[in-house]
Design an enzyme around this catalytic site. Structure first.
Site, PDB file in Angstrom:
ATOM      1  NE  ARG A  98       8.640   1.088  -2.132  1.00  0.00           N
ATOM      2  CZ  ARG A  98       8.461   0.344  -1.045  1.00  0.00           C
ATOM      3  NH1 ARG A  98       7.320   0.415  -0.389  1.00  0.00           N
ATOM      4  NH2 ARG A  98       9.401  -0.475  -0.620  1.00  0.00           N
ATOM      5  CG  HIS A 125       6.924   1.584   5.250  1.00  0.00           C
ATOM      6  ND1 HIS A 125       5.727   1.823   4.602  1.00  0.00           N
ATOM      7  CD2 HIS A 125       7.463   0.476   4.654  1.00  0.00           C
ATOM      8  CE1 HIS A 125       5.565   0.915   3.647  1.00  0.00           C
ATOM      9  NE2 HIS A 125       6.594   0.083   3.669  1.00  0.00           N
ATOM     10  CD  GLN A 128       5.272  -3.479   6.767  1.00  0.00           C
ATOM     11  OE1 GLN A 128       5.334  -3.561   5.539  1.00  0.00           O
ATOM     12  NE2 GLN A 128       4.829  -4.466   7.519  1.00  0.00           N
ATOM     13  CG  ASP A 220      13.448  -3.894   7.399  1.00  0.00           C
ATOM     14  OD1 ASP A 220      13.431  -4.760   6.496  1.00  0.00           O
ATOM     15  OD2 ASP A 220      13.133  -2.704   7.183  1.00  0.00           O
ATOM     16  CB  CYS A 260       8.404  -4.879   6.880  1.00  0.00           C
ATOM     17  SG  CYS A 260      10.133  -4.423   6.660  1.00  0.00           S
ATOM     18  NE  ARG A 288       1.922  -2.482   3.747  1.00  0.00           N
ATOM     19  CZ  ARG A 288       2.946  -2.131   2.965  1.00  0.00           C
ATOM     20  NH1 ARG A 288       4.064  -2.829   2.984  1.00  0.00           N
ATOM     21  NH2 ARG A 288       2.882  -1.071   2.184  1.00  0.00           N
TER      22      ARG A 288
END
Length: 301
Positions: A98, A125, A128, A220, A260, A288
């Site tokens: 990450r 991402h 996700q 988001d 998310c 996830r």
């Protein structure tokens, strides 16, 4: 070497990975398929869902994960990424990272001798997006009859959703103010992919046009990690892009709301929506884990 740095890396296999995620969730897969496998998890940014889902995912698959923050690695003191990649490749079966910069992940993957999986960069991402597709399919069914609308800042999550939607043939619109559009190269690639899967990609500041008849509405945070210096400007620019009761009325009656996480109630989304009956945010969060397990199986098995 197979890596997952972008949705484009799995564009021909995305449905297979989603099927794996479904089978893991339903308990239909073999037990401990990654027995004796190990995963290094590098985190340059803080995380809840990515860290826990990969950690628990490896454990449930019979493998072992190792958490490495920037302060745990010599990378934080200037060791070249290439050296870190080569060393870790001698110890582990895969690397999840990450990172702040997508280019660093690309370099890590180039130098590593084991699969590298992106847990988020400033550009994409992908993990996700896989969990999001799994959630949409669970609640709404066949992608080819659906429209996803993303509202707000065209960030890394939006970029991966554009590519993922185009791969599975789902229409997607992005409602964002000028200057907050998704990555231009991502838009170009998604548009090309959409021609093959017969779906539409729309980017527009016209929020009503974008949300109209949407089956799923997604947003988001307005200020992502690293954007704190622009907070006041972003708050002003994105003010009318809040997902609230009035906005959701423009979507289909049975539309779902997605995020998310983490979320800031009262900013990008109202409490009535995120905590209301249309919200599927915790199904997304749970998925996830299942999507990550599918990715780990796919790349490490």
């Amino acid at each position: 070497m197979n890596n997952l740095l972008s949705i484009c890396d799995i564009k021909d296999d995305i449905l297979e990975i989603l099927d794996l995620a479904k089978r893991f969730k339903n308990g239909e897969m073999e037990e401990k398929p990654l027995k004796d496998k190990s995963l290094a998890m590098i985190f340059e940014k803080s995380s809840t869902r990515t860290r826990v889902s990969f950690d628990i995912g490896m454990y449930q698959l019979g493998g072992q994960s190792l958490f490495l923050s920037q302060s745990d690695l010599q990378m934080g003191r200037g060791e070249p990424i290439a050296d870190t990649a080569k060393v870790l490749s001698r110890y582990v079966d895969g690397i999840m990272i990450r990172a702040v910069n997508h280019s660093d992940v690309e370099q890590l993957a180039k130098e590593a001798d084991v699969p590298v999986i992106s847990g988020l960069t400033n550009i994409e991402h992908p993990c996700q997006a896989l969990a999001d597709l799994q959630t949409i399919e669970e609640h709404l069914g066949d992608f080819k009859n659906l429209k996803l609308c993303y509202v707000g800042d065209g960030n890394n999550v939006c970029n991966s959703l554009l590519l993922a939607s185009a791969c599975v043939g789902m229409d997607m619109s992005v409602a964002c103010p000028e200057g907050y559009e998704p990555n231009s190269e991502i838009i170009k690639i998604a548009s090309e992919l959409s021609k093959k899967t017969n779906c539409t990609i729309t980017i527009s500041p016209d929020i009503e046009k974008c949300v109209k008849d949407a089956d799923a509405v997604y947003t988001d945070v307005w200020v992502s990690m690293g954007d704190e210096a622009e907070q006041e400007k972003r708050m002003n620019d994105l003010l009318k892009y809040q997902v609230n009761v009035d906005l959701m009325k423009l979507a289909k009656e049975n539309a779902i709301f997605m995020h998310c996480l983490p979320a800031i109630r009262g900013q990008e989304v109202s409490s009535e929506i995120i905590d209301g009956p249309q919200s599927v945010i915790f199904d997304e969060a749970e998925n996830r884990l299942h999507a990550q397990k599918a990715v780990l199986y796919y790349f490490l098995k």
